[in-house]
Design a protein around this motif. Structure first.
Motif, PDB file in Angstrom:
ATOM      1  N   TRP A  40       0.858  -1.183   0.000  1.00 50.99           N
ATOM      2  CA  TRP A  40       0.000   0.000   0.000  1.00 50.99           C
ATOM      3  C   TRP A  40       0.889   1.226   0.000  1.00 50.99           C
ATOM      4  CZ3 TRP A  40      -4.710   1.741  -0.936  1.00 50.99           C
ATOM      5  CH2 TRP A  40      -5.021   3.039  -0.558  1.00 50.99           C
ATOM      6  N   VAL A  41       0.643   2.132  -0.910  1.00 45.97           N
ATOM      7  CA  VAL A  41       1.415   3.367  -0.984  1.00 45.97           C
ATOM      8  C   VAL A  41       0.519   4.519  -0.558  1.00 45.97           C
ATOM      9  CG1 VAL A  41       2.665   4.947  -2.489  1.00 45.97           C
ATOM     10  CG2 VAL A  41       2.850   2.477  -2.854  1.00 45.97           C
ATOM     11  N   ASP A  42       0.928   5.225   0.482  1.00 47.33           N
ATOM     12  CA  ASP A  42       0.163   6.394   0.910  1.00 47.33           C
ATOM     13  C   ASP A  42       0.178   7.449  -0.189  1.00 47.33           C
ATOM     14  OD1 ASP A  42      -0.646   5.542   3.475  1.00 47.33           O
ATOM     15  OD2 ASP A  42       1.341   5.977   4.286  1.00 47.33           O
ATOM     16  N   HIS A  43      -1.015   7.970  -0.477  1.00 49.34           N
ATOM     17  CA  HIS A  43      -1.169   8.950  -1.554  1.00 49.34           C
ATOM     18  C   HIS A  43      -2.135  10.010  -1.060  1.00 49.34           C
ATOM     19  CE1 HIS A  43      -1.470  10.603  -5.530  1.00 49.34           C
ATOM     20  NE2 HIS A  43      -2.727  10.261  -5.688  1.00 49.34           N
ATOM     21  N   ALA A  44      -1.694  11.264  -1.041  1.00 50.71           N
ATOM     22  CA  ALA A  44      -2.455  12.338  -0.400  1.00 50.71           C
ATOM     23  C   ALA A  44      -3.920  12.413  -0.835  1.00 50.71           C
ATOM     24  CB  ALA A  44      -1.758  13.678  -0.635  1.00 50.71           C
ATOM     25  N   PRO A  45      -4.265  12.336  -2.129  1.00 50.83           N
ATOM     26  CA  PRO A  45      -5.685  12.403  -2.508  1.00 50.83           C
ATOM     27  C   PRO A  45      -6.507  11.242  -1.936  1.00 50.83           C
ATOM     28  CG  PRO A  45      -4.320  12.966  -4.383  1.00 50.83           C
ATOM     29  CD  PRO A  45      -3.390  12.449  -3.321  1.00 50.83           C
ATOM     30  N   PHE A 262       2.711  12.553  -8.285  1.00 49.78           N
ATOM     31  CA  PHE A 262       2.787  11.376  -9.156  1.00 49.78           C
ATOM     32  C   PHE A 262       4.161  10.711  -9.047  1.00 49.78           C
ATOM     33  CE2 PHE A 262       3.195   9.088 -13.183  1.00 49.78           C
ATOM     34  CZ  PHE A 262       1.975   8.432 -13.241  1.00 49.78           C
ATOM     35  N   LYS A 263       5.197  11.523  -9.080  1.00 47.34           N
ATOM     36  CA  LYS A 263       6.550  10.971  -8.977  1.00 47.34           C
ATOM     37  C   LYS A 263       6.776  10.326  -7.613  1.00 47.34           C
ATOM     38  CE  LYS A 263      11.437  12.049  -9.698  1.00 47.34           C
ATOM     39  NZ  LYS A 263      12.413  13.086 -10.124  1.00 47.34           N
ATOM     40  N   ALA A 264       6.290  10.974  -6.550  1.00 46.98           N
ATOM     41  CA  ALA A 264       6.450  10.430  -5.200  1.00 46.98           C
ATOM     42  C   ALA A 264       5.732   9.089  -5.067  1.00 46.98           C
ATOM     43  CB  ALA A 264       5.914  11.425  -4.171  1.00 46.98           C
ATOM     44  N   PHE A 265       4.537   8.988  -5.666  1.00 45.58           N
ATOM     45  CA  PHE A 265       3.797   7.723  -5.605  1.00 45.58           C
ATOM     46  C   PHE A 265       4.592   6.624  -6.307  1.00 45.58           C
ATOM     47  CE2 PHE A 265       0.901   4.524  -7.153  1.00 45.58           C
ATOM     48  CZ  PHE A 265       0.069   4.301  -6.071  1.00 45.58           C
TER      49      PHE A 265
END
Length: 352
Positions: A40-45, A262-265
């Motif tokens: 699971w990748v934390d993603h702000a939205p 997007f890059k961070a994700f």
């Protein structure tokens, strides 16, 4: 003959093609898929929507039996809508465990609205997910019979009168089992010209008016039209939850922020692919060319990035590769993404 989708990249590690005669191949693919499923990748939205749902749950916990609002979320297919709901369920379960509370598999109940689902089938599916066994084995028989004829039999009248009884059972079990939220996915399937669809829609309104249980409706891009045509229902669902689509560009502050997200994700997903053992070497997802291609395929929906990687992973393992390479992403685009309508070309291939 020239490939109309372009010249595919060459493999770097492993073989050019899978060896399906390898007796250990299935075990390696299963191990990689199992490792991937833990990511699971934390993603702000997504986190923003999860936090809004947490607030909604807190606000409605003490309001059973009185009118409560619902919530709705619409976004394109594979944008990450369903994933964030399952993440919410997992987070709440982890918090219960940390607090020393017994597990509660019913805290968040998730159902899928099927095509041509009748009202009775909708309510019975909720009861089924709540573990109640007293379910009609053929819930749609009466509805099918009614559609073939014009008159309503006494049996059908009894079925219709039972809707309130089913809701009462849902209300009872929801309280007993500690249900905080019911999620109904694929809401766009109610957007059809049929009496049974309107029955479901109207009863959802009553469901909320009676304060049976907090409810979230999720749908794909087509669900916008469904919600817009049902003003009375929308009035009960509050402000729409928004799972933001990333639109990276270098010309606006918002575009720059989206590019960073997007890059961070992709960077975090890249790291977790290695950390979980799904791959041996870094897939280098933040390589400039790869990042651009992932953005083109996904249209800025990170859920689609995850889905594409999920398709490419077994292709890499089958080749005996040490990681997911451009050839695997290209094959996933051609075999999966183009067929879903996400894109009409292969950005991982070359036209030269």
């Amino acid at each position: 003959m020239r490939d109309p989708l372009g010249r595919q990249p060459r493999h770097v590690t492993g073989n050019a093609a899978p060896d399906y005669g390898d007796p250990l191949l299935d075990a390696r693919v299963d191990a990689a898929n199992t490792a991937f499923a833990t990511i699971w990748v934390d993603h702000a939205p997504q986190t923003a929507v999860i936090n809004q749902l947490r607030r909604y749950i807190r606000q409605t916990q003490s309001r059973r039996g009185v009118p409560i609002p619902g919530r709705r979320l619409s976004q394109e297919t594979q944008a990450g809508k369903s994933a964030l709901v399952w993440r919410l369920k997992a987070e709440l379960a982890a918090e219960r465990a940390a607090a020393g509370l017994a597990p509660n598999e019913y805290q968040v109940v998730i159902i899928t609205i099927e095509k041509h689902m009748t009202l009775k089938a909708f309510l019975q599916e909720i009861l089924k997910q709540l573990g109640e066994d007293d379910i009609d084995p053929d819930p749609e028989a009466t509805e099918r019979k009614r559609r073939k004829g014009e008159t309503e039999t006494e049996t059908e009248k009894e079925d219709r009168r039972s809707y309130k009884t089913l809701e009462t059972r849902i209300a009872k079990w929801s309280v007993r089992l500690g249900v905080d939220l019911i999620v109904a996915d694929e809401a766009q399937r109610l957007d059809r010209v049929a009496t049974d669809a309107s029955h479901v829609t109207e009863r959802i309104q009553t469901f909320l008016d009676r304060g049976v249980v907090p409810l979230l409706l999720i749908g794909n891009g087509k669900s916008h039209a469904f919600f817009e045509k049902n003003g009375d229902l929308c009035a009960r669902l509050g402000n729409p939850l928004v799972l933001k689509q990333l639109l990276p560009n270098d010309e606006t502050e918002a575009g720059k922020e989206d590019a960073g997200l997007f890059k961070a994700f992709c960077k975090d997903l890249n790291a977790k692919l290695v950390a979980t053992g799904a791959v041996k070497l870094s897939p280098r997802l933040t390589n400039h060319a790869t990042l651009d291609a992932l953005l083109a395929v996904s249209s800025g929906h990170v859920g689609r990035v995850v889905r594409l990687i999920e398709e490419a992973l077994p292709l890499a393992v089958e080749r005996g590769a040490a990681t997911i390479e451009a050839i695997d992403l290209s094959n996933a685009v051609r075999g999966y993404a183009i067929g879903t309508g996400w894109i009409d070309h292969d950005p991982f291939s070359h036209n030269g």
